[in-house]
Design a protein around this motif. Structure first.
Motif, PDB file in Angstrom:
ATOM      1  N   THR A 289     -87.206  19.800   3.337  1.00 38.65           N
ATOM      2  CA  THR A 289     -88.281  18.957   2.833  1.00 38.65           C
ATOM      3  C   THR A 289     -89.600  19.584   3.284  1.00 38.65           C
ATOM      4  O   THR A 289     -89.907  19.587   4.482  1.00 38.65           O
ATOM      5  N   ASP A 290     -90.341  20.132   2.354  1.00 38.95           N
ATOM      6  CA  ASP A 290     -91.577  20.840   2.686  1.00 38.95           C
ATOM      7  C   ASP A 290     -92.744  19.852   2.732  1.00 38.95           C
ATOM      8  O   ASP A 290     -93.166  19.302   1.716  1.00 38.95           O
ATOM      9  N   LEU A 291     -93.236  19.637   3.957  1.00 44.89           N
ATOM     10  CA  LEU A 291     -94.337  18.694   4.147  1.00 44.89           C
ATOM     11  C   LEU A 291     -95.676  19.401   4.362  1.00 44.89           C
ATOM     12  O   LEU A 291     -96.682  18.740   4.647  1.00 44.89           O
ATOM     13  N   THR A 292     -95.689  20.714   4.243  1.00 50.50           N
ATOM     14  CA  THR A 292     -96.881  21.488   4.586  1.00 50.50           C
ATOM     15  C   THR A 292     -98.111  21.001   3.831  1.00 50.50           C
ATOM     16  O   THR A 292     -99.165  20.727   4.430  1.00 50.50           O
ATOM     17  N   ASP A 293     -97.990  20.889   2.517  1.00 52.19           N
ATOM     18  CA  ASP A 293     -99.150  20.489   1.707  1.00 52.19           C
ATOM     19  C   ASP A 293     -99.620  19.082   2.055  1.00 52.19           C
ATOM     20  O   ASP A 293    -100.819  18.823   2.192  1.00 52.19           O
ATOM     21  N   ARG A 294     -98.670  18.178   2.228  1.00 53.88           N
ATOM     22  CA  ARG A 294     -99.049  16.798   2.509  1.00 53.88           C
ATOM     23  C   ARG A 294     -99.668  16.671   3.899  1.00 53.88           C
ATOM     24  O   ARG A 294    -100.637  15.938   4.096  1.00 53.88           O
ATOM     25  N   LEU A 295     -99.121  17.381   4.880  1.00 51.75           N
ATOM     26  CA  LEU A 295     -99.694  17.334   6.216  1.00 51.75           C
ATOM     27  C   LEU A 295    -101.098  17.929   6.232  1.00 51.75           C
ATOM     28  O   LEU A 295    -102.003  17.414   6.899  1.00 51.75           O
ATOM     29  N   THR A 296    -101.282  19.014   5.500  1.00 47.78           N
ATOM     30  CA  THR A 296    -102.593  19.653   5.446  1.00 47.78           C
ATOM     31  C   THR A 296    -103.640  18.703   4.869  1.00 47.78           C
ATOM     32  O   THR A 296    -104.800  18.688   5.294  1.00 47.78           O
ATOM     33  N   ARG A 297    -103.218  17.877   3.935  1.00 50.24           N
ATOM     34  CA  ARG A 297    -104.123  16.937   3.289  1.00 50.24           C
ATOM     35  C   ARG A 297    -104.723  15.941   4.301  1.00 50.24           C
ATOM     36  O   ARG A 297    -105.831  15.440   4.108  1.00 50.24           O
TER      37      ARG A 297
END
Length: 319
Positions: A289-297
């Motif tokens: 589950t790639d959360l990178t984009d959401r965490l960066t937001r």
């Protein structure tokens, strides 16, 4: 009296007398005559002997039975007597630690069987075979003893679970078993976690380190699994692994609290929910589950809130 597993066993005069069959008056005589080493003084009226004294007494008894006079026995055993007396081991400290641990073991078992409220200090003293003076020399109160024995129970539970999970390759299955074990600890008494956690929240409390160690033991295996998952998934999540492990444990604690209010939820509900939460975390750690984009937001929001003190109600609400 509870037995010791120490390399050099500490003995009171009563224990030495019983083990050797030699009257204490004779033991004192042998000490005065240089046939036994001096005992270590624990107090003005209390001395500590060792299993070396016992071995020497048994040899003296054997040689006397062969008809040797004491002068000949002393001469023949001179090297053994000198060796037995040549020790820099603090027997008093070792025996104190042994007694303290014995009390902890007894208390942990009684707390496990009866719970905190139904376990009396007098019962612990009786089963541990110590005097009230000795008990309170080690523990200031029943609560202090409870917190420390809780830590011992955590170690027991961890060792018990670890043995059964050695060959379990699935981290989620391991977490499920640990959650079930935690529920067993929770069943020690209804007020168990309230007592332990209240001690953990006290600033500069003597018991805080003990509680920290207990919770460290409860989260250690989960933390190790998270570290392996992070390494295998090569993820760069901006979260401390230790806080995630404590967060998973905290979620179970709060679920258990909610379950205690009524009959709406069961142990099965707690296990399923704990498993769901761990699988969600596992997915993020493994990279499935790639959360990178959401965490960066949310980076800007986290930085802004972290720089501000948490909000408090307006003064008007507090007056």
């Amino acid at each position: 009296m509870l037995s010791s597993s120490l390399i050099m066993q500490a003995l009171t005069i009563s224990e030495l007398e019983r083990a050797s069959g030699v009257p204490r008056s004779t033991i004192y005589f042998y000490v005065r005559e240089g046939m036994l080493p001096e005992a270590q003084k624990a107090a003005a009226s209390r001395a500590i002997y060792t299993d070396r004294h016992l071995a020497l007494l048994q040899e003296i008894v054997r040689l006397k039975a062969e008809g040797l006079p004491l002068t000949a026995i002393k001469e023949r055993m001179a090297a053994q007597i000198a060796s037995a007396g040549a020790t820099d081991v603090d027997l008093v400290a070792e025996q104190n630690e042994h007694v303290r641990h014995s009390i902890l073991v007894v208390a942990a078992r009684l707390f496990a069987r009866r719970g905190y409220k139904r376990t009396r200090v007098t019962d612990i003293i009786k089963e541990a075979e110590v005097t009230p003076q000795v008990f309170y020399g080690h523990f200031a109160s029943k609560l202090d003893l409870f917190v420390e024995s809780y830590g011992l129970f955590v170690e027991w539970m961890h060792s018990f679970l670890a043995g059964g999970l050695v060959d379990e390759p699935d981290p989620a299955a391991r977490e499920l078993a640990r959650t079930h074990g935690y529920l067993g600890m929770r069943n020690l008494s209804p007020d168990l976690l309230c007592l332990v956690r209240s001690e953990a929240l006290q600033e500069e409390c003597d018991m805080q380190k003990v509680v920290e160690k207990s919770y460290g033991g409860m989260t250690r295996a989960t933390l190790e699994d998270l570290l392996r998952l992070r390494e295998q998934g090569q993820t760069a999540l901006p979260v401390p692994d230790e806080l995630v492990a404590f967060g998973l444990l905290g979620a179970v604690e709060n679920m258990v609290m909610r379950v205690s209010w009524d009959d709406r939820y069961s142990t099965k509900d707690v296990l399923w929910t704990a498993l769901f939460l761990f699988l969600a975390v596992e997915g993020a750690y493994s990279g499935r589950t790639d959360l990178t984009d959401r965490l960066t937001r949310y980076t800007e929001a986290v930085e802004r809130l972290a720089a501000q003190p948490p909000p408090t109600p307006p003064a008007a609400y507090l007056s």
